[in-house]
Design an enzyme around this catalytic site. Structure first.
Site, short mmCIF file in Angstrom:
data_model
loop_
_atom_site.label_atom_id
_atom_site.label_comp_id
_atom_site.label_asym_id
_atom_site.label_seq_id
_atom_site.Cartn_x
_atom_site.Cartn_y
_atom_site.Cartn_z
N GLY A 17 0.86 -1.19 0.00
CA GLY A 17 0.00 0.00 0.00
C GLY A 17 0.88 1.23 0.00
O GLY A 17 1.77 1.36 0.86
N GLY A 19 -0.40 4.55 -0.36
CA GLY A 19 -1.28 5.72 -0.29
C GLY A 19 -0.87 6.58 0.88
O GLY A 19 0.32 6.75 1.16
N GLY A 20 -1.86 7.11 1.61
CA GLY A 20 -1.59 8.03 2.72
C GLY A 20 -0.63 7.44 3.74
O GLY A 20 0.47 7.96 3.96
N LEU A 21 -1.01 6.34 4.36
CA LEU A 21 -0.17 5.79 5.43
C LEU A 21 1.13 5.21 4.89
O LEU A 21 2.19 5.33 5.51
CB LEU A 21 -0.93 4.71 6.21
CG LEU A 21 -2.04 5.19 7.14
CD1 LEU A 21 -2.60 4.03 7.93
CD2 LEU A 21 -1.57 6.28 8.08
N LYS A 129 -9.16 -1.94 11.21
CA LYS A 129 -10.11 -1.26 12.09
C LYS A 129 -11.35 -2.08 12.46
O LYS A 129 -11.85 -1.97 13.56
CB LYS A 129 -10.53 0.06 11.44
CG LYS A 129 -9.37 1.05 11.37
CD LYS A 129 -9.82 2.47 11.39
CE LYS A 129 -10.16 2.97 10.02
NZ LYS A 129 -10.14 4.43 9.93
N ALA A 195 -8.70 5.44 1.44
CA ALA A 195 -9.30 4.25 2.09
C ALA A 195 -9.81 4.60 3.48
O ALA A 195 -10.91 4.19 3.87
CB ALA A 195 -8.26 3.13 2.18
N GLU A 199 -13.63 4.13 4.45
CA GLU A 199 -13.99 3.21 5.53
C GLU A 199 -14.76 3.93 6.64
O GLU A 199 -15.65 3.35 7.25
CB GLU A 199 -12.74 2.51 6.07
CG GLU A 199 -12.18 1.49 5.08
CD GLU A 199 -10.87 0.87 5.54
OE1 GLU A 199 -10.68 0.64 6.74
OE2 GLU A 199 -10.01 0.62 4.66
N HIS A 203 -19.31 3.73 8.11
CA HIS A 203 -19.91 3.64 9.45
C HIS A 203 -21.14 4.54 9.59
O HIS A 203 -21.84 4.48 10.59
CB HIS A 203 -18.89 4.06 10.52
CG HIS A 203 -17.80 3.05 10.73
ND1 HIS A 203 -17.94 1.95 11.54
CD2 HIS A 203 -16.54 2.99 10.23
CE1 HIS A 203 -16.82 1.27 11.54
NE2 HIS A 203 -15.95 1.87 10.76
P1 NAD Z 1 -4.97 4.85 0.76
O1 NAD Z 1 -6.26 4.71 0.03
O2 NAD Z 1 -4.36 6.21 0.85
O3 NAD Z 1 -3.87 3.88 0.11
C1 NAD Z 1 -4.15 2.56 -0.18
C2 NAD Z 1 -3.02 1.97 -1.02
O4 NAD Z 1 -3.31 0.58 -1.24
C3 NAD Z 1 -2.86 2.59 -2.41
O5 NAD Z 1 -1.48 2.78 -2.68
C4 NAD Z 1 -3.41 1.54 -3.35
O6 NAD Z 1 -2.79 1.54 -4.64
C5 NAD Z 1 -3.06 0.27 -2.59
N1 NAD Z 1 -3.90 -0.85 -3.02
C6 NAD Z 1 -5.25 -0.89 -3.10
N2 NAD Z 1 -5.65 -2.09 -3.57
C7 NAD Z 1 -4.53 -2.80 -3.80
C8 NAD Z 1 -4.27 -4.09 -4.32
N3 NAD Z 1 -5.26 -4.91 -4.70
N4 NAD Z 1 -2.98 -4.50 -4.44
C9 NAD Z 1 -1.96 -3.68 -4.07
N5 NAD Z 1 -2.15 -2.45 -3.57
C10 NAD Z 1 -3.41 -2.01 -3.46
O7 NAD Z 1 -5.14 4.19 2.21
P2 NAD Z 1 -4.92 4.89 3.65
O8 NAD Z 1 -5.91 6.00 3.81
O9 NAD Z 1 -3.47 5.14 3.83
O10 NAD Z 1 -5.38 3.73 4.65
C11 NAD Z 1 -4.74 2.47 4.74
C12 NAD Z 1 -5.42 1.63 5.81
O11 NAD Z 1 -5.09 2.16 7.09
C13 NAD Z 1 -6.95 1.62 5.74
O12 NAD Z 1 -7.42 0.30 5.83
C14 NAD Z 1 -7.38 2.41 6.95
O13 NAD Z 1 -8.60 2.00 7.50
C15 NAD Z 1 -6.24 2.11 7.92
N6 NAD Z 1 -6.17 3.12 8.99
C16 NAD Z 1 -6.13 2.69 10.28
C17 NAD Z 1 -6.10 3.59 11.32
C18 NAD Z 1 -6.04 3.12 12.74
O14 NAD Z 1 -5.91 3.95 13.65
N7 NAD Z 1 -6.14 1.85 13.03
C19 NAD Z 1 -6.10 4.96 11.05
C20 NAD Z 1 -6.08 5.37 9.72
C21 NAD Z 1 -6.11 4.44 8.69
#
Ligand code: NAD
Length: 349
Positions: A17, A19-21, A129, A195, A199, A203
């Site tokens: 992944g 993206g953001g994280l 989550k 994402a 997500e 909710h």
């Molecule tokens: P994002 O949408 O910014 O990035 C997702 C990445 O995954 C992208 O680079 C995308 O290309 C890649 N991806 C998607 N489908 C794919 C696949 N089939 N194969 C390979 N790569 C693929 O996501 P984000 O906003 O950074 O969030 C990531 C996760 O972190 C989410 O599930 C979110 O719920 C979780 N999160 C958890 C907390 C927490 O406190 N527990 C807080 C924030 C986010």
């Protein structure tokens, strides 16, 4: 990409992944060296260098505008995770899932693939989550043990840091009445965390995981526009509940999670906190509150905690032979990798 020298005591990490994280984790690793970053995978492909991905900043810059496939020496693939695992699963020690979990089975299915179709036998850490997703993963416990994989789940901020804080705070009590988690998130543009925001929308009343998975970006824009960019979340299905129950702290129904997300302003709309109310052995009722500093961003709190659990996971797996599925409520995060403290106990004291 030019080769960099690896720190031999640190694990070779693949981030799934970008993206953001995922991107923020690359930046964090420059300041907090918990792992050698050797791979990054997104929907468009993957980039891998067993000797370390050298120019992280290049990756960060490229990804802001483009995708992994746009990076020099990357492999383009529509089945990037499968292809990456097929070729490289024995060359990495740890994986961080910075992936969407839409639908709920997405991350459990990737884990199934790792167990059944790869030779990986290291540590996996996620920031998952949903309660349902953690329940699905818990069914893999014995298979993970057979493959000698340690998987630490729910290791973000909530679930994650706040769940662990609740587990520590509970020690003052003989009975827990409630655990109430309230989070505040401020970001300037939802597209930096697609994402996460999707997500969260799942909710809201009249939405669910399946529905948001199908929504177009324009529909998400419109939904946010109608709400002035603010998402108010109550009684969320968050795995903090099952994690605290699995850890023997309290029943899942005593745990509530809610929060406010501002998708147009980096200021937190409300301070993130967890309140643990319980009864002491003397019969007194009291509440402990753990509040995060408002200056800390979602990325700092999520990814920092992920690294803490990565450090803990590598230590438990490598030095104590622990495998299977564990949650953030059962394991203490480690601030530093195992070998960083070179002083003996006598020298420290
Ligand atoms: P994002 O949408 O910014 O990035 C997702 C990445 O995954 C992208 O680079 C995308 O290309 C890649 N991806 C998607 N489908 C794919 C696949 N089939 N194969 C390979 N790569 C693929 O996501 P984000 O906003 O950074 O969030 C990531 C996760 O972190 C989410 O599930 C979110 O719920 C979780 N999160 C958890 C907390 C927490 O406190 N527990 C807080 C924030 C986010």
């Amino acid at each position: 990409m030019a080769t960099v020298s690896l720190k031999s005591e640190l694990p070779k990490l693949a981030i799934f992944g970008a993206g953001g994280l995922g991107i923020e984790m690359v930046k964090l690793l420059k300041k907090r060296q918990a792992a050698n970053l050797v791979a990054m995978v997104d929907q468009s492909g993957y980039v891998f260098d067993e000797n370390g991905l050298n120019d992280e900043q290049l990756i960060v810059n490229s990804l802001r505008a483009k995708s992994i496939a746009a990076i020099e020496n990357s492999v383009q693939s529509s089945k990037s995770i499968s292809e990456f695992l097929e070729r490289n699963s024995t060359k990495i020690d740890a994986i961080f899932y910075a992936l969407p979990n839409l639908p709920n089975e997405f991350i459990p299915n990737i884990t199934k693939e790792i167990i059944n179709q790869s030779e990986f036998n290291g540590v996996i850490v996620d920031a998952l989550k949903r309660t349902k997703a953690v329940k699905m993963l818990s069914e893999f416990n014995s298979q993970l043990q057979e493959k000698n994989i340690l998987y630490l789940t729910g290791c973000g901020a909530t679930p994650g840091m706040l769940t662990s804080a609740a587990a520590v705070a509970a020690q003052s009590f003989v009975e827990i009445e409630s655990v109430k988690i309230t989070f505040g998130v401020g970001i300037s543009n939802w597209k930096a965390y697609r994402a996460t925001i999707r997500e969260d929308i799942a909710h809201l009343k009249n939405f669910n995981v399946e529905k948001v998975s199908q929504m177009t970006e324009e529909q998400i824009d419109k939904e946010l526009e109608d709400r002035n960019g603010i998402l108010e979340l109550v009684d969320m299905e968050h795995a903090d509940d099952i994690m605290l129950e699995m850890a023997g702290i309290c029943d899942a129904d005593k745990v509530t999670v809610g929060g406010i997300v501002d998708t147009r302003n980096p200021q937190k709309p409300v301070s993130t906190n967890v309140k643990i109310t319980g009864f002491t052995y003397e019969g007194k009722k009291s509440t402990h509150t753990f509040t995060l500093g408002d200056e800390t961003t979602m990325a700092a709190n999520v990814n920092g905690t992920v690294l803490g659990f990565l450090n803990a996971g590598v230590n438990l797996h490598k030095n104590y032979g622990i495998s299977g599925l564990r949650t953030a409520a059962e394991v203490m995060p480690r601030f530093n990798p195992v070998k960083i403290h070179k002083k003996s106990l006598a020298e420290i004291i």
